[in-house]
Design an enzyme around this catalytic site. Structure first.
Site, PDB file in Angstrom:
ATOM      1  N   THR A 138      -3.391  -1.902  -4.450  1.00 21.00           N
ATOM      2  CA  THR A 138      -3.121  -1.487  -3.072  1.00 21.00           C
ATOM      3  C   THR A 138      -1.811  -2.125  -2.639  1.00 21.00           C
ATOM      4  O   THR A 138      -1.632  -3.333  -2.760  1.00 21.00           O
ATOM      5  CB  THR A 138      -4.239  -1.914  -2.098  1.00 21.00           C
ATOM      6  N   GLY A 139      -0.887  -1.317  -2.165  1.00 18.75           N
ATOM      7  CA  GLY A 139       0.387  -1.892  -1.761  1.00 18.75           C
ATOM      8  C   GLY A 139       1.417  -0.811  -1.548  1.00 18.75           C
ATOM      9  O   GLY A 139       1.076   0.372  -1.422  1.00 18.75           O
ATOM     10  N   THR A 177      -5.770   1.532   1.396  1.00 21.66           N
ATOM     11  CA  THR A 177      -6.243   2.078   0.132  1.00 21.66           C
ATOM     12  C   THR A 177      -7.579   1.402  -0.099  1.00 21.66           C
ATOM     13  O   THR A 177      -7.801   0.308   0.398  1.00 21.66           O
ATOM     14  CB  THR A 177      -5.289   1.678  -1.015  1.00 21.66           C
ATOM     15  N   GLY A 221       3.329   1.713  -2.584  1.00 23.53           N
ATOM     16  CA  GLY A 221       3.144   2.504  -3.800  1.00 23.53           C
ATOM     17  C   GLY A 221       4.376   2.744  -4.639  1.00 23.53           C
ATOM     18  O   GLY A 221       4.314   2.760  -5.876  1.00 23.53           O
ATOM     19  N   ARG A 237       4.467  13.265  -0.300  1.00 23.61           N
ATOM     20  CA  ARG A 237       4.633  11.997  -1.008  1.00 23.61           C
ATOM     21  C   ARG A 237       3.350  11.586  -1.735  1.00 23.61           C
ATOM     22  O   ARG A 237       2.258  11.641  -1.183  1.00 23.61           O
ATOM     23  CB  ARG A 237       5.032  10.920   0.007  1.00 23.61           C
ATOM     24  N   VAL A 238       3.485  11.196  -2.987  1.00 21.98           N
ATOM     25  CA  VAL A 238       2.365  10.671  -3.760  1.00 21.98           C
ATOM     26  C   VAL A 238       2.690   9.233  -4.132  1.00 21.98           C
ATOM     27  O   VAL A 238       3.804   8.941  -4.574  1.00 21.98           O
ATOM     28  CB  VAL A 238       2.121  11.509  -5.029  1.00 21.98           C
ATOM     29  N   GLY A 239       1.735   8.339  -3.911  1.00 21.93           N
ATOM     30  CA  GLY A 239       1.938   6.924  -4.250  1.00 21.93           C
ATOM     31  C   GLY A 239       1.362   6.592  -5.612  1.00 21.93           C
ATOM     32  O   GLY A 239       1.220   7.464  -6.477  1.00 21.93           O
ATOM     33  N   ASP A 240       1.027   5.327  -5.794  1.00 28.49           N
ATOM     34  CA  ASP A 240       0.551   4.884  -7.108  1.00 28.49           C
ATOM     35  C   ASP A 240      -0.935   5.129  -7.333  1.00 28.49           C
ATOM     36  O   ASP A 240      -1.388   5.155  -8.484  1.00 28.49           O
ATOM     37  CB  ASP A 240       0.843   3.382  -7.281  1.00 28.49           C
TER      38      ASP A 240
END
Lengths: 313, 313
Positions: free
Chosen positions: A230-231, A179, A233, A207-210
């Site tokens: 960043t991590g 990210t 999500g 899939r959607v992350g943070d």
């Protein structure tokens, strides 16, 4: 007139000195420097933190080494689906996109959502139609083809691992959360934050992350702080990480450092949420905490040297 | 053993007594009662708040009068794109979907994301592939065709208005934010929350609102509260509404009522964010605040009468 500052990240995860050649390490540091320079060029001329964040992230998106824009990882279907978000601490305005393909700079598309639509978050095919409407810059699939990323997909498919964004090198069982992000404070005292990602290698199911979620991966509020995460999500989404730091400052009187320590080194660790973030408060304090082994990161204050770092040290 | 309670909503907005016939008002109240009954049937047998929230929302999704599931409004392209989210206060686990079509009960698909995937948020075509994988119940377009909704689309297209989800009746320049939601506390003291929506009539560009976003439209945490929102989603996203209430309780020691008043009647009003929410704390206190003219809402405690309301009173 306050002076400005800027911080950026290029992802966190298992980044060990032993897995990066000196040449590669140098390439990463140069990418970070270039992005800081791009953002600073806006800030030193009295430009806004919003524009500086955008410009720094464009530089990171255009860099094939980092998992965003050009260097976005491959999905299970061999495509690139990118997410991005930008937020202005001045008025809490924000824009974000999720699951867009062939858009050269998702961070600029996010800014267009913020400034040229009534909406905050646009997803998938609809977001691409909006991109066409605002004449966003598109690139063909070839632009996004990076051999290293394709090799990562083949490797991930072998083991049917969805979550891993492998780092190159020997330690292929390690994870990196690719990210990029930036936070900035401009000479008018305004904060801004932005995040952009290519997601996870071999990801399925949209899939959607943070990253594109305000309050989770990205948040900015002049009253408190600007954050880009960043991590892993899923854990950042469930923990509403970025807004949690802002709330600890606003409601509990924590300093930026206390809030970052609590969220990144305590709360996230307890639920297994690996990663880190960059944080900047209205007084120009910068924190770059991470609970993983490394995080590509850099910061710069007006009239001082640039700081770049990769490993935990 | 604590006793249980449940609260639900069917959307907020310009809902005036003058614009609803007594028959229609009665239909709405019956829909609310049916959903409360469905959720309570789980809770009184000692079931979980998570299952009760799902069952109450399935009832609301299956009701053509409400903008979720079967009664979802039409997008600009004459389709239905639905969003939903569910969260378990026990362990902060959560699942959500955005922009899914032809799925009968998006709330159940959200629960499947939570329980049968490594992810939290799935969007668009990818989310539909996941729905197929877990054998979610699909329905043909005809199932979702509700004449009133189609008339609303034609009316919205006439004026190219994107944001309006018109209520029927004379006052067609008024807005209603169609969403459904539920919060529950079970006999083991566990909280859960869920939200489901068909979005906005005539919406374009894959717009996603606050409903499927953890911390914005939906949040549950046994330590504080369970929240489901309904309103102008963009403002709820930027304000991270649901998690803000939780933070005011956890970090500032506010009661549920104080936190709801601050967020719904002060902070949201100041930025122009019309809408409301249902809130329930770990002690069984229920708040149903809204800053719009009405909100379809109901609540019920074990061994007490059901409360239903529509207008501000």
């Amino acid at each position: 007139m306050k002076d400005y500052c800027i911080a950026i990240h290029g992802g966190a995860g298992t980044i060990l000195k032993s897995s990066l050649t000196p040449e590669l390490e140098n390439s990463y540091r140069n990418a970070l420097k270039k992005a800081i320079d791009a953002g600073e060029s806006i800030l030193k001329d009295g430009g806004t933190s919003l524009d500086a964040v955008e410009k720094a992230i464009i530089s990171l998106e255009d860099e094939p080494l980092l998992n965003a824009g050009r260097g976005a990882v491959f999905t299970n279907e061999g495509k690139h689906e990118m997410d991005a978000c930008i937020m202005n601490g001045l008025d809490l305005s924000a824009g974000a996109v999720a699951g867009v393909s062939n858009v050269r700079n998702p961070i600029s598309l996010s800014k267009a959502v913020m400034q040229q639509s009534e909406h905050v978050l646009l997803a998938g095919q609809g977001a691409m139609r909006f991109a066409e409407k605002v004449n966003a810059k598109f690139e063909k699939d070839e632009y996004f083809f990076v051999q290293m990323r394709y090799d990562q997909l083949l490797k991930a498919k072998e083991t049917d691992s969805i979550l891993l964004d492998h780092t190159q090198g020997e330690k292929n069982n390690k994870t990196k959360f690719g990210t990029v992000g930036a936070v900035a404070l401009d000479r008018n005292g305004n904060l801004a934050a932005g995040t952009s990602t290519g997601g996870m290698t071999n990801k399925k199911y949209g899939r959607v992350g943070d990253s594109p979620v305000i309050g989770a991966g990205t948040y900015a509020n002049n009253a408190t702080c600007a954050i880009s995460c960043t991590g892993h999500g899923e854990f950042f989404l469930r923990s509403v990480v970025a807004y949690d730091i802002s709330c600890l400052m606003e409601y509990k009187g924590f300093t930026l450092k206390q809030a970052c320590d609590k969220v990144v080194m305590d709360k996230l660790v307890k639920i297994g949420g690996e990663g880190g973030l960059i944080a900047l408060d209205k007084n120009g304090n910068i924190e770059l905490p991470f609970n993983s082994e490394g995080m590509y990161r850099a910061k710069k204050y007006a009239n001082s040297e640039i700081f770049t770092a990769i490993y935990s040290d």
